[in-house]
Design a protein around this motif. Structure first.
Motif, mmCIF file in Angstrom:
data_model
loop_
_atom_site.group_PDB
_atom_site.id
_atom_site.type_symbol
_atom_site.label_atom_id
_atom_site.label_comp_id
_atom_site.label_asym_id
_atom_site.label_seq_id
_atom_site.Cartn_x
_atom_site.Cartn_y
_atom_site.Cartn_z
ATOM 1 N N MET A 466 -71.664 26.691 -88.698
ATOM 2 C CA MET A 466 -70.753 25.552 -88.759
ATOM 3 C C MET A 466 -69.506 25.936 -89.548
ATOM 4 S SD MET A 466 -71.980 23.031 -87.029
ATOM 5 C CE MET A 466 -71.027 21.655 -87.644
ATOM 6 N N GLY A 467 -69.706 26.779 -90.575
ATOM 7 C CA GLY A 467 -68.557 27.288 -91.321
ATOM 8 C C GLY A 467 -67.672 28.156 -90.454
ATOM 9 N N ALA A 468 -68.317 28.992 -89.632
ATOM 10 C CA ALA A 468 -67.547 29.837 -88.710
ATOM 11 C C ALA A 468 -66.793 28.980 -87.697
ATOM 12 C CB ALA A 468 -68.489 30.807 -87.997
ATOM 13 N N LEU A 469 -67.477 27.925 -87.195
ATOM 14 C CA LEU A 469 -66.842 27.027 -86.232
ATOM 15 C C LEU A 469 -65.660 26.293 -86.865
ATOM 16 C CD1 LEU A 469 -66.914 25.719 -83.414
ATOM 17 C CD2 LEU A 469 -68.531 24.042 -84.337
ATOM 18 N N TRP A 470 -65.862 25.841 -88.083
ATOM 19 C CA TRP A 470 -64.795 25.140 -88.803
ATOM 20 C C TRP A 470 -63.587 26.061 -88.972
ATOM 21 C CZ3 TRP A 470 -65.143 23.136 -94.560
ATOM 22 C CH2 TRP A 470 -64.030 22.355 -94.817
ATOM 23 N N ALA A 471 -63.853 27.309 -89.319
ATOM 24 C CA ALA A 471 -62.751 28.254 -89.531
ATOM 25 C C ALA A 471 -61.939 28.460 -88.260
ATOM 26 C CB ALA A 471 -63.296 29.586 -90.033
ATOM 27 N N THR A 472 -62.643 28.638 -87.127
ATOM 28 C CA THR A 472 -61.914 28.904 -85.883
ATOM 29 C C THR A 472 -61.078 27.708 -85.449
ATOM 30 O OG1 THR A 472 -63.885 28.258 -84.615
ATOM 31 C CG2 THR A 472 -63.594 30.595 -85.051
ATOM 32 N N ILE A 473 -61.642 26.499 -85.612
ATOM 33 C CA ILE A 473 -60.888 25.299 -85.224
ATOM 34 C C ILE A 473 -59.747 25.045 -86.201
ATOM 35 C CG2 ILE A 473 -61.041 22.795 -84.934
ATOM 36 C CD1 ILE A 473 -63.917 23.187 -83.966
ATOM 37 N N TRP A 474 -60.044 25.151 -87.490
ATOM 38 C CA TRP A 474 -59.043 24.877 -88.518
ATOM 39 C C TRP A 474 -57.890 25.873 -88.433
ATOM 40 C CZ3 TRP A 474 -60.139 24.590 -94.511
ATOM 41 C CH2 TRP A 474 -59.215 23.728 -95.099
ATOM 42 N N PHE A 475 -58.233 27.147 -88.227
ATOM 43 C CA PHE A 475 -57.195 28.170 -88.148
ATOM 44 C C PHE A 475 -56.308 27.994 -86.912
ATOM 45 C CE2 PHE A 475 -59.164 31.805 -90.883
ATOM 46 C CZ PHE A 475 -59.180 30.944 -91.965
ATOM 47 N N ASN A 476 -56.863 27.328 -85.875
ATOM 48 C CA ASN A 476 -56.096 27.117 -84.646
ATOM 49 C C ASN A 476 -55.204 25.881 -84.701
ATOM 50 O OD1 ASN A 476 -56.386 29.145 -82.650
ATOM 51 N ND2 ASN A 476 -58.513 28.522 -82.279
ATOM 52 N N TYR A 477 -55.713 24.800 -85.325
ATOM 53 C CA TYR A 477 -55.061 23.499 -85.177
ATOM 54 C C TYR A 477 -54.511 22.909 -86.474
ATOM 55 C CZ TYR A 477 -57.617 23.773 -80.788
ATOM 56 O OH TYR A 477 -58.114 24.190 -79.577
ATOM 57 N N SER A 478 -54.388 23.692 -87.510
ATOM 58 C CA SER A 478 -53.913 23.164 -88.783
ATOM 59 C C SER A 478 -52.820 24.059 -89.332
ATOM 60 C CB SER A 478 -55.076 23.094 -89.777
ATOM 61 O OG SER A 478 -55.360 24.388 -90.280
ATOM 62 N N LEU A 480 -53.105 26.119 -91.339
ATOM 63 C CA LEU A 480 -53.679 27.423 -91.638
ATOM 64 C C LEU A 480 -53.333 28.451 -90.561
ATOM 65 C CD1 LEU A 480 -57.210 26.525 -93.023
ATOM 66 C CD2 LEU A 480 -55.157 27.131 -94.275
ATOM 67 N N THR A 481 -52.603 28.025 -89.540
ATOM 68 C CA THR A 481 -52.148 29.007 -88.561
ATOM 69 C C THR A 481 -51.190 30.002 -89.214
ATOM 70 O OG1 THR A 481 -50.441 27.435 -87.903
ATOM 71 C CG2 THR A 481 -52.432 27.508 -86.561
ATOM 72 N N VAL A 482 -50.598 29.633 -90.334
ATOM 73 C CA VAL A 482 -49.767 30.553 -91.101
ATOM 74 C C VAL A 482 -50.690 31.525 -91.827
ATOM 75 C CG1 VAL A 482 -48.038 30.771 -92.918
ATOM 76 C CG2 VAL A 482 -48.003 28.784 -91.388
ATOM 77 N N ALA A 483 -50.431 32.813 -91.691
ATOM 78 C CA ALA A 483 -51.341 33.833 -92.221
ATOM 79 C C ALA A 483 -51.580 33.663 -93.721
ATOM 80 C CB ALA A 483 -50.792 35.221 -91.928
ATOM 81 N N ARG A 484 -50.526 33.344 -94.466
ATOM 82 C CA ARG A 484 -50.674 33.209 -95.917
ATOM 83 C C ARG A 484 -51.670 32.101 -96.270
ATOM 84 N NH1 ARG A 484 -45.664 32.407 -100.206
ATOM 85 N NH2 ARG A 484 -46.873 32.804 -102.106
ATOM 86 N N ASN A 485 -51.636 30.995 -95.526
ATOM 87 C CA ASN A 485 -52.553 29.892 -95.794
ATOM 88 C C ASN A 485 -54.003 30.267 -95.524
ATOM 89 O OD1 ASN A 485 -50.396 28.309 -96.511
ATOM 90 N ND2 ASN A 485 -50.202 27.347 -94.483
ATOM 91 N N LYS A 486 -54.209 31.173 -94.577
ATOM 92 C CA LYS A 486 -55.578 31.633 -94.304
ATOM 93 C C LYS A 486 -56.151 32.377 -95.503
ATOM 94 C CE LYS A 486 -54.773 32.000 -89.328
ATOM 95 N NZ LYS A 486 -54.662 32.871 -88.147
ATOM 96 N N PHE A 487 -55.325 33.155 -96.168
ATOM 97 C CA PHE A 487 -55.794 33.857 -97.368
ATOM 98 C C PHE A 487 -56.105 32.871 -98.497
ATOM 99 C CE2 PHE A 487 -53.527 37.510 -95.367
ATOM 100 C CZ PHE A 487 -54.584 38.396 -95.357
ATOM 101 N N TRP A 488 -55.261 31.838 -98.654
ATOM 102 C CA TRP A 488 -55.543 30.823 -99.675
ATOM 103 C C TRP A 488 -56.885 30.143 -99.396
ATOM 104 C CZ3 TRP A 488 -53.367 31.077 -104.074
ATOM 105 C CH2 TRP A 488 -52.006 31.313 -104.253
#
Length: 630
Positions: A466-478, A480-488
């Protein structure tokens, strides 16, 4: 050991033996026996596994790479590589999503890059649909493994994986949009089969080590992690295969300098890669059907009664919270980075890097991660390290490295700071595998009793995905699509993982699976348990100070109860306090030596090993490696 003490050993042997003899017998065992010991071998070894596995007088570590011949080395590799083929295939196909995405973007630009035929939302579904399948497979197939056994549960998961692999290799449609839909179906099918592989592999590996005897059980973590390390091998192999295939298909092109690929050649790259990935799945399915034995531990301890999930939740909820929560937090970081690995590598690659160069950077990252798996296996059973410290260290290291990357991202992303950025990203891959990626998998297979082990592991792994699923959806639609935000984001999740591990997670390294099952039998029977499984050293901070589970811990009382438990299991025990033999079912009534000799036909004992409860002066404290006569 030079003191001549005897140790339990897997193998057809009655009577005690020295550790040197034990090593000789183990080396002569066949590969099949090393992978799946027989029930008879487990019976012979089980008695030495009651109580704690470790004692201060024991050796503190076992050499990882010490072999008397190439054949012994080959058998050792097979003992974890063959059971780990499922994890190999999982990584080979699952992590290929990020590797193949740039190839699909070049082959099907209308769907994957220009979005003129397909919407961006549809083409993002493959990023997470396989994870949805994995979650369902973990929850349903993990339960199935407890019901029908590890062997046939493994056969079922491998069959589904094979169907999914065939679909992925042959997927096609008249239109690009139709192709995307069929590709999504194939990814889901394979993911469902992979989901069952997690609980099956973890439970079987831990039980396999336990069934081989005390000496092997002390290396239980190593065996499980080496099996799990096939995930790293699969990831590395997939990237290497894609690199080689790109060179092969490109070499046939007329315009080699610009590395131009036609659509069918790009399709040939990923289809050939998937086809190669089917080979280990075919062998795995053959082996599991015709060669694999059922887990001796599961056969011995399975129950005909329905599993009381209420009791599991009532007595193990802090551990479920820890294994589910820590794995969830780690998978957000791990799978989020893996699925979007190509995007991260594009940032880390020098300007103008083409498809081949991007994959070579990915290959380097996979190689660094693989070293982390193997080093984790080397130290995870060392009492100075253990599972808990390793997981804390991994969470902390990844957190610090990603916080640095996020804090000074503009400077690191510049041409001048690129080498430092590359080091931080690749070094974080090492610490992730060296720490929580291995330990979360291992701990979910060690902390629960055999009757519900794959169910509990499947629950933990399902929540994790579920964490992996959350990451893929969040990284796509929030944002967090900005690379720097993914590291945060990933840094913050690692902080939470560190705190959850520190408070709620115990380290089961000292405790045998037999003792964990013994406590479970006491829970089912409504009896008060006094043994090593509630030793304060084997409990989490929360279990010690909030639940006070150690309040009933009593070594002397537990030693007396253990003798009765062993007799109830059908094993003859020698009482170290007076030298009397207590026969199975005798109710504690001594058996004369003459009667015992006649019954045993002059042999040393049916099990060949003693309980190791020590002499009268140290009653209740298992002596290291000491095996009495039974």
């Amino acid at each position: 050991m030079s003191d001549g003490r005897t140790t339990p050993l897997a193998g057809n042997y009655t009577g005690s033996m020295t550790s040197s003899e034990a090593g000789t017998t183990t080396r002569s065992a066949g590969v099949d026996t090393l992978i799946s010991p027989t029930s008879e071998q487990y019976e012979k070894n089980m008695q030495g596994l009651v109580g704690s596995l470790f004692d201060p007088s024991e050796e503190e570590d076992i050499p990882l790479l010490y072999f008397h011949s190439f054949m012994s080395f080959f058998k050792w590799v097979c003992s974890w590589a063959i059971p780990g083929l499922g994890m190999f295939s999982e990584a080979y196909f699952v992590f290929s999503i990020g590797n193949i995405k740039p190839i699909l973007a070049d082959q099907y630009p209308a769907c994957w890059s220009k979005y003129t035929v397909c919407s961006k939302t549809i083409t993002q579904i493959p990023d997470y649909i396989q994870i949805v399948g994995i979650i369902l497979g973990m929850c349903t197939l993990g339960y199935l493994g407890d019901k029908i056994g590890r062997k046939w549960g493994s056969v079922f998961t491998a069959s589904i994986m094979l169907i999914g692999a065939i679909l992925l290799t042959a997927v096609d449609a008249p239109s690009e949009k139709g192709f995307v839909i069929m590709y999504i179906v194939a990814q889901f099918t394979f993911g469902y089969g992979v989901g069952g592989e997690y609980p099956m592999a973890a439970g079987s590996a831990a039980e396999r080590a336990e069934a081989k005897g005390r000496a092997s059980a002390r290396k239980r973590g190593r065996e499980v992690v080496m099996t799990f390390s096939m995930q790293g091998v699969g990831n590395f192999t997939n990237t290497a295969v894609l690199c080689i295939l790109l060179v092969i298909y490109r070499s046939a092109e007329a315009n080699k300098k610009t590395h131009v690929y036609t659509g069918w050649r790009l399709g040939g790259v990923w289809r050939t890669a998937y086809g190669i990935g089917m080979i280990p799945i075919l062998y795995m399915l053959y082996y599991r059907i015709f060669r694999l034995r059922e887990s001796a531990v599961w056969k011995k301890r399975k129950s005909g009664e329905s599993r009381n999930m209420g009791l599991l939740l009532a007595h193990y909820w802090p551990r479920l919270l820890a294994t589910c929560g820590c794995w969830f937090l780690w998978d957000f970081s791990f799978y989020g980075n893996k699925v979007f690995q190509s995007a991260f590598i594009k940032i880390l690659s020098p300007a103008g890097a083409d498809l081949e160069e991007t994959l070579l950077w990915t290959l380097l990252n996979s190689g660094v991660a693989l070293i982390g798996y193997w080093l984790a296996a080397a130290v995870i059973d060392n009492p100075r390290v253990g599972r808990l410290r390793l997981q804390l260290l991994g969470f902390a290291a990844v957190c610090i490295l990603f916080y640095i990357a996020a804090a000074v991202y503009p400077r690191l992303a510049s041409k001048k700071g690129l080498p430092t950025f590359q080091f931080i990203y690749f070094f974080s891959s090492f610490w992730g595998q060296f720490g929580p990626n291995c330990t979360t998998f291992l701990l979910a297979g060690e902390l629960y009793p055999t009757e519900v082990r794959t169910t509990a592991h499947g629950m933990s792994a399902g929540v994790a995905k579920m964490g992996a699923l959350w990451a893929t959806i969040w990284f796509n639609y929030s944002p967090l699509t900005v690379a720097r935000n993914k590291f945060w984001a990933t840094s913050t999740f690692n902080v939470a993982g560190f705190l959850l591990t520190l408070i709620f997670l115990p380290d089961p390294m000292r405790i045998s699976l037999a003792e964990t099952d013994r406590r479970w039998r006491y829970i089912l029977a409504g009896r008060t348990y006094h043994g090593e499984a509630i030793n304060p050293k084997s409990l989490s901070i929360f279990e010690r100070y909030a639940l006070r589970l150690h309040k009933n811990y009593d070594r002397k009382l537990d030693a007396e109860e253990s003798l009765d438990d062993l007799r109830e299991l059908g094993l003859e025990v020698k009482d170290a306090r007076n030298g009397n033999y207590l026969a199975p079912g005798s109710g504690g009534v001594p058996v004369s030596d003459s009667a015992r000799g006649a019954a045993m036909n002059g042999k040393e004992g049916a099990a060949g090993f003693t309980n190791g409860f020590g002499n009268p002066a140290t009653i209740g404290k298992p002596l290291a490696g000491q095996v009495a006569h039974v």
